[in-house]
Design a protein around this motif. Structure first.
Motif, PDB file in Angstrom:
ATOM      1  N   UNK A  70      42.212  28.285  35.579  1.00 15.63           N
ATOM      2  CA  UNK A  70      42.186  28.548  37.021  1.00 15.63           C
ATOM      3  C   UNK A  70      42.090  30.043  37.244  1.00 15.63           C
ATOM      4  N   UNK A  71      41.405  30.438  38.330  1.00 20.78           N
ATOM      5  CA  UNK A  71      41.198  31.856  38.632  1.00 20.78           C
ATOM      6  C   UNK A  71      42.172  32.321  39.708  1.00 20.78           C
ATOM      7  N   UNK A  72      42.659  33.563  39.539  1.00 22.51           N
ATOM      8  CA  UNK A  72      43.613  34.149  40.469  1.00 22.51           C
ATOM      9  C   UNK A  72      43.001  35.244  41.337  1.00 22.51           C
ATOM     10  N   UNK A  73      41.866  35.787  40.932  1.00 29.14           N
ATOM     11  CA  UNK A  73      41.171  36.815  41.720  1.00 29.14           C
ATOM     12  C   UNK A  73      39.962  37.265  40.910  1.00 29.14           C
ATOM     13  N   UNK A  74      39.097  38.087  41.525  1.00 26.50           N
ATOM     14  CA  UNK A  74      37.919  38.573  40.809  1.00 26.50           C
ATOM     15  C   UNK A  74      37.371  39.815  41.486  1.00 26.50           C
ATOM     16  N   UNK A  75      36.473  40.507  40.778  1.00 25.23           N
ATOM     17  CA  UNK A  75      35.768  41.659  41.320  1.00 25.23           C
ATOM     18  C   UNK A  75      34.366  41.688  40.736  1.00 25.23           C
ATOM     19  N   UNK A  98      37.364  38.677  36.133  1.00 28.35           N
ATOM     20  CA  UNK A  98      38.245  37.701  36.761  1.00 28.35           C
ATOM     21  C   UNK A  98      39.641  37.791  36.172  1.00 28.35           C
ATOM     22  N   UNK A  99      40.619  37.406  36.983  1.00 29.14           N
ATOM     23  CA  UNK A  99      41.999  37.239  36.542  1.00 29.14           C
ATOM     24  C   UNK A  99      42.219  35.744  36.372  1.00 29.14           C
ATOM     25  N   UNK A 134      44.712  41.089  40.316  1.00 30.04           N
ATOM     26  CA  UNK A 134      44.026  41.944  41.285  1.00 30.04           C
ATOM     27  C   UNK A 134      43.050  42.931  40.637  1.00 30.04           C
ATOM     28  N   UNK A 135      42.092  42.456  39.838  1.00 30.76           N
ATOM     29  CA  UNK A 135      41.115  43.376  39.257  1.00 30.76           C
ATOM     30  C   UNK A 135      40.241  44.000  40.346  1.00 30.76           C
ATOM     31  N   UNK A 136      39.888  45.258  40.143  1.00 32.23           N
ATOM     32  CA  UNK A 136      38.983  45.940  41.068  1.00 32.23           C
ATOM     33  C   UNK A 136      38.127  46.921  40.282  1.00 32.23           C
ATOM     34  N   UNK A 137      36.823  46.771  40.444  1.00 36.04           N
ATOM     35  CA  UNK A 137      35.885  47.673  39.781  1.00 36.04           C
ATOM     36  C   UNK A 137      35.601  48.865  40.681  1.00 36.04           C
ATOM     37  N   UNK A 138      35.627  50.082  40.092  1.00 32.18           N
ATOM     38  CA  UNK A 138      35.345  51.305  40.832  1.00 32.18           C
ATOM     39  C   UNK A 138      34.007  51.869  40.360  1.00 32.18           C
ATOM     40  N   UNK A 142      32.950  53.976  37.028  1.00 30.43           N
ATOM     41  CA  UNK A 142      32.610  52.912  36.082  1.00 30.43           C
ATOM     42  C   UNK A 142      33.846  52.434  35.310  1.00 30.43           C
ATOM     43  N   UNK A 143      34.915  52.183  36.048  1.00 28.01           N
ATOM     44  CA  UNK A 143      36.161  51.709  35.460  1.00 28.01           C
ATOM     45  C   UNK A 143      36.658  50.478  36.221  1.00 28.01           C
ATOM     46  N   UNK A 144      37.519  49.706  35.560  1.00 25.77           N
ATOM     47  CA  UNK A 144      38.213  48.625  36.244  1.00 25.77           C
ATOM     48  C   UNK A 144      39.687  48.993  36.360  1.00 25.77           C
ATOM     49  N   UNK A 145      40.310  48.529  37.436  1.00 23.66           N
ATOM     50  CA  UNK A 145      41.751  48.686  37.609  1.00 23.66           C
ATOM     51  C   UNK A 145      42.354  47.313  37.846  1.00 23.66           C
ATOM     52  N   UNK A 146      43.660  47.200  37.617  1.00 22.05           N
ATOM     53  CA  UNK A 146      44.345  45.943  37.894  1.00 22.05           C
ATOM     54  C   UNK A 146      45.847  46.207  37.955  1.00 22.05           C
ATOM     55  N   UNK A 147      46.569  45.214  38.491  1.00 19.97           N
ATOM     56  CA  UNK A 147      48.025  45.266  38.512  1.00 19.97           C
ATOM     57  C   UNK A 147      48.570  44.421  37.361  1.00 19.97           C
TER      58      UNK A 147
END
Length: 379
Positions: free
Chosen positions: A270-275, A284-285, A328-332, A336-341
């Motif tokens: 199951x997916x929890x979030x995506x970017x 995806x998380x 909470x992945x987020x691509x910047x 050219x990096x990804x961030x997440x909690x």
């Protein structure tokens, strides 16, 4: 605020900040919302104050004492917000009434108006229809004398929206978002409040109002996201709030307007979030499917995966410690990096903010123990 390794405290007084701060389109101003309890006629009342912080002057300005759902213009430094169904625009000196009876809204991409919705009303013979409107401020927002004159009926939503064997009564239309080519608008059609926690319908409509399509059952906790330059809409499909189980949450991508969809979630996950990373890949998380547990330690913990649309390559890119998950992945794009909690649980309010390459390499802890946050548009 944190820039590289330098942190700066922006507000001195401790308070409740119930929503993420919002950057203006040019990154020079930061809007934040502060929850304040006040005595009114010897009764405590909670207001949601709207404040703006100027990055250059370092000054804070309160723009409204109790506003909701603020949104920056996409083209200039003015803010729209609602107050009791009244849509307003503030230039930080004054606020101006724009329209009445608004449930939700979004700026049009050119900043010259809004797409807005009115809710259905309950009458003795049943519910009316929710209606979409366009509201123009092309002739200026400062001198609108008639608050109904600039509103034009755009589309009447059917009283019930249906997808496969799921039916949802249409009460509200919310969470509008424009496609990259500005020719399509995605939004939720939601039922009554409690029901809306478990079942909403993701819909799209063309900007001329001629084509309307119901895509899938979703829950409002997961935000659909358009690809950067293609008419591809990513979303997490499936009804049922998370406390009913970590299941029936599949990442889908639908091409508009062929409405061809692909499901990117493997069986038993199951997916929890995506970017979106680009028009052909996403982060995806993801968790293994599981029933809900009141014991947080027994709930599944998410890891991040890199997915491609072509060939549907799927690669696990983070392996958090046993008692943590990555959310909470987020691509910047600018770096050219990804961030997440990284936090103890999906429902945890706070976590540590991490940053890494898109393949998960060079992962580093950036900020410890944060809650709601947002990135400057320049990042």
């Amino acid at each position: 605020m944190k820039i590289d390794d330098k942190e700066e405290v922006l507000t001195v007084e401790k308070a409740t900040y119930p929503y993420p701060p919002l950057w203006s389109f040019d990154g020079n101003l930061l809007l934040y919302q502060k929850e304040v309890e006040e005595l009114v006629n010897e009764h405590k009342q909670t207001s949601n104050q709207l404040w703006v912080y100027d990055m250059k002057t370092k000054k804070h300005s309160k723009i409204f004492y109790d506003g909701r759902n603020p949104k920056w213009s996409p083209t200039e430094n003015i803010v729209a917000f609602s107050d009791g169904g009244v849509l307003n625009v503030s230039d930080f000196k004054k606020f101006y009434n724009i329209a009445l009876g608004v449930n939700d809204y979004e700026w049009q991409p050119d900043g010259k108006g809004f797409i807005a919705s009115s809710s259905a009303s309950l009458r003795p013979d049943g519910w009316t229809n929710p209606v979409l409107y366009t509201i123009s401020i092309a002739n200026g927002y400062q001198n609108i004398g008639n608050l109904t004159k600039n509103a034009t009926e755009f589309f009447v939503i059917p009283k019930e929206v249906v997808k496969d064997d799921v039916k949802v009564p249409s009460i509200n239309a919310e969470s509008f978002a424009y496609s990259s080519d500005k020719q399509w608008i995605s939004f939720f059609v939601t039922p009554t409040a409690s029901w809306a926690m478990d079942s909403d319908m993701l819909c799209v409509i063309s900007v001329d109002g001629k084509e309307f399509e119901v895509l899938d059952e979703v829950i409002w906790a997961f935000t659909p996201k358009w690809a950067y330059s293609e008419n591809l809409l990513g979303y997490i499909a499936g009804g049922g709030r998370i406390v009913f189980g970590f299941k029936n949450k599949n990442l889908k991508v639908t091409e508009i307007s062929t409405y061809h969809s692909i499901n990117l979630t493997p069986k038993n996950y199951a997916e929890m979030d995506f970017s979106w990373v680009n028009d052909s890949s996403l982060i995806v998380s993801r968790v293994k499917e599981s029933e809900w547990s009141n014991d947080a330690e027994k709930r599944p913990k998410a890891s991040l995966y890199f997915l491609t649309l072509a060939g549907q390559k799927q690669l696990k890119i983070t392996t958090p410690p046993k008692n943590k998950g990555d959310y909470k992945p987020e691509y910047l794009p600018s770096i050219d990096k990804i961030t997440w909690l990284r936090k103890s649980d999906f429902v945890s309010a706070k976590g540590d903010l991490w940053v890494a390459d898109i393949d998960g390499g060079n992962a580093n802890l950036w900020i410890r123990d944060i809650g709601l946050y947002t990135f400057s548009p320049s990042e």
